[in-house]
Design an enzyme around this catalytic site. Structure first.
Site, PDB file in Angstrom:
ATOM      1  N   SER A 225     -26.782 -18.028 -35.835  1.00 21.08           N
ATOM      2  CA  SER A 225     -27.383 -17.989 -37.167  1.00 21.08           C
ATOM      3  C   SER A 225     -27.820 -16.578 -37.514  1.00 21.08           C
ATOM      4  O   SER A 225     -28.226 -15.808 -36.637  1.00 21.08           O
ATOM      5  CB  SER A 225     -28.598 -18.914 -37.225  1.00 21.08           C
ATOM      6  OG  SER A 225     -29.702 -18.354 -36.535  1.00 21.08           O
ATOM      7  N   ASP A 226     -27.715 -16.221 -38.802  1.00 22.62           N
ATOM      8  CA  ASP A 226     -28.438 -15.035 -39.238  1.00 22.62           C
ATOM      9  C   ASP A 226     -29.911 -15.301 -38.962  1.00 22.62           C
ATOM     10  O   ASP A 226     -30.355 -16.452 -38.908  1.00 22.62           O
ATOM     11  CB  ASP A 226     -28.195 -14.763 -40.717  1.00 22.62           C
ATOM     12  CG  ASP A 226     -28.436 -13.303 -41.085  1.00 22.62           C
ATOM     13  OD1 ASP A 226     -29.097 -12.589 -40.305  1.00 22.62           O
ATOM     14  OD2 ASP A 226     -27.978 -12.881 -42.159  1.00 22.62           O
ATOM     15  N   TRP A 227     -30.666 -14.257 -38.808  1.00 16.49           N
ATOM     16  CA  TRP A 227     -32.046 -14.387 -38.323  1.00 16.49           C
ATOM     17  C   TRP A 227     -32.901 -15.194 -39.322  1.00 16.49           C
ATOM     18  O   TRP A 227     -33.065 -14.799 -40.459  1.00 16.49           O
ATOM     19  CB  TRP A 227     -32.624 -13.006 -38.056  1.00 16.49           C
ATOM     20  CG  TRP A 227     -32.443 -12.542 -36.638  1.00 16.49           C
ATOM     21  CD1 TRP A 227     -33.409 -12.027 -35.823  1.00 16.49           C
ATOM     22  CD2 TRP A 227     -31.241 -12.535 -35.848  1.00 16.49           C
ATOM     23  NE1 TRP A 227     -32.891 -11.723 -34.575  1.00 16.49           N
ATOM     24  CE2 TRP A 227     -31.556 -12.023 -34.560  1.00 16.49           C
ATOM     25  CE3 TRP A 227     -29.931 -12.939 -36.077  1.00 16.49           C
ATOM     26  CZ2 TRP A 227     -30.630 -11.896 -33.527  1.00 16.49           C
ATOM     27  CZ3 TRP A 227     -28.990 -12.812 -35.053  1.00 16.49           C
ATOM     28  CH2 TRP A 227     -29.348 -12.292 -33.807  1.00 16.49           C
TER      29      TRP A 227
END
Length: 374
Positions: A225-227
């Site tokens: 996931s993107d952060w």
């Protein structure tokens, strides 16, 4: 199926549900969880895509500052893109990094895109071709590439809440095409899922993580996931594999409970864990000594060959729009050279944001011409 698949299945079968769920969420901001029972050290993920930062975002750990993605795109060179990946792989080895979060392969769809300097091009075929070469070069060094941000994340405004409505043909031929090339031709080991929604569904919970990514393209890697892009337990039901950063309240105990009450099959968790363990095998994180194997070279010692390569990319990426006969100039015969604008002495060498690295030195136009001309 990969060469590591059987081993990953074997190791996954030795883990408890608690261990498996722990592995699916970051240990902290940049690292995955270590599991001694299967000889798995933590894996370090690091921002790119035009350098390798490491764990720190300051001058404690200097990095080679390569020209931005848009400069690389302007070279139109597969060979240079592959070499770019190789140089990043060497930097990752020097810093003990396992996964470089790049290349950024969204498209220049608007001049207002806040991170377009990271991206390669407005053209999906050019972007995809260079992304594949970049990925091949980087992963040839034993470090994982993470093409990002999957998908249609071509803007910064309201990136957490925006919903991209797009028909299938446009999605496939424009936005997905670079990722297809990075996966099919580049054989990327990881992909980063984006913040936005596509056709009404947040990407971390979206069927698009399965089709076309896994079904059509055969992707067997980890979806990272993107952060903070994971924002619910629902994403654990999708083909989202690793929640970063961690630990958080979304998966963790909630996911354990969901498996035990029958809401989510344990096989779904196992599928994700096998991919994480496969990644660990690919980057050499299984059977290591418990530490990320950093090169002993001092962190502030940037190789001369790296600086020379950065200069070559900058040169190859420069585009001459018109020439009235003044070029090429023999600077040695010129009496004076005028540098116009504040960037003459305060050079902006990178776009900033999460792509920021801290180079040991910066050569400004004024410094470079003064050295040449006196």
């Amino acid at each position: 199926m990969t060469d590591f698949n059987a081993k990953a299945l074997e190791l996954t079968s030795k883990l408890t549900l608690e261990q498996k769920v722990a592995l699916l969420t970051g240990k902290d901001f940049w690292n995955t969880v270590q599991i001694d029972d299967i000889g798995l050290r933590q894996m370090l993920l690091s921002d790119g895509p035009a350098g390798v930062r490491g764990e720190f975002w300051d001058e404690r750990d200097n990095s080679l500052n390569l020209p931005s993605g848009s400069a690389l795109g302007s070279t139109w060179s597969r060979d240079l893109a592959r070499e770019y990946g190789v140089v990043l792989g060497a930097e990752a080895a020097r810093k003990g990094v396992d996964v470089v979060l790049g290349p950024t392969i969204n498209l220049h769809r608007s001049p207002l895109g806040g991170r377009h300097f990271e991206c390669l091009s407005e053209d999906p075929m050019l972007t995809g071709t260079l992304a594949a070469s970049y990925t091949i070069g980087l992963q040839g060094t034993g470090k994982a590439a993470c093409p990002k941000h999957y998908v249609a994340n071509d803007f910064e405004t309201n990136r957490f809440g925006a919903n991209v409505n797009v028909d299938d043909r446009t999605l496939r031929e424009l936005y997905l095409r670079p990722f297809e090339d990075a996966v099919v031709d580049g054989q990327a080991w990881t992909i980063m899922s984006s913040y936005n929604a596509v056709n009404g569904k947040t990407v971390t919970e979206n069927e698009i993580l399965n089709t076309p990514l896994r079904t059509d393209w055969g992707f067997d890697g980890v979806v990272i996931s993107d952060w903070t892009a994971v924002r619910s337990l629902e994403s654990a039901k999708a083909e989202q594999d690793l929640e970063m950063p961690g630990p958080t309240e979304f998966w963790s105990q909630n996911l354990i409970n969901a498996v035990r009450n029958g809401e989510i099959p344990e096989a779904t968790v196992d599928r994700k864990v096998v991919r994480l363990v496969t990644l660990a095998l690919r980057v050499g994180a299984i059977g290591a000594d418990g530490k990320t194997p950093a090169n002993p070279t001092r962190h502030n010692q940037i190789a001369e060959s790296g600086r020379a390569f950065a200069r070559r990319v900058a040169s190859e990426g420069s585009v001459l729009l018109a020439n009235d006969g003044v070029l090429p100039a023999d600077l040695g015969k010129l009496g004076k050279v005028a540098l116009i604008g504040h960037n003459a002495t305060a050079a902006r060498t990178q776009g900033g944001g999460s792509a920021t690295v801290h180079p040991l030195t910066v050569s400004t136009p004024f410094d470079a011409l003064s050295e040449l001309l006196g």
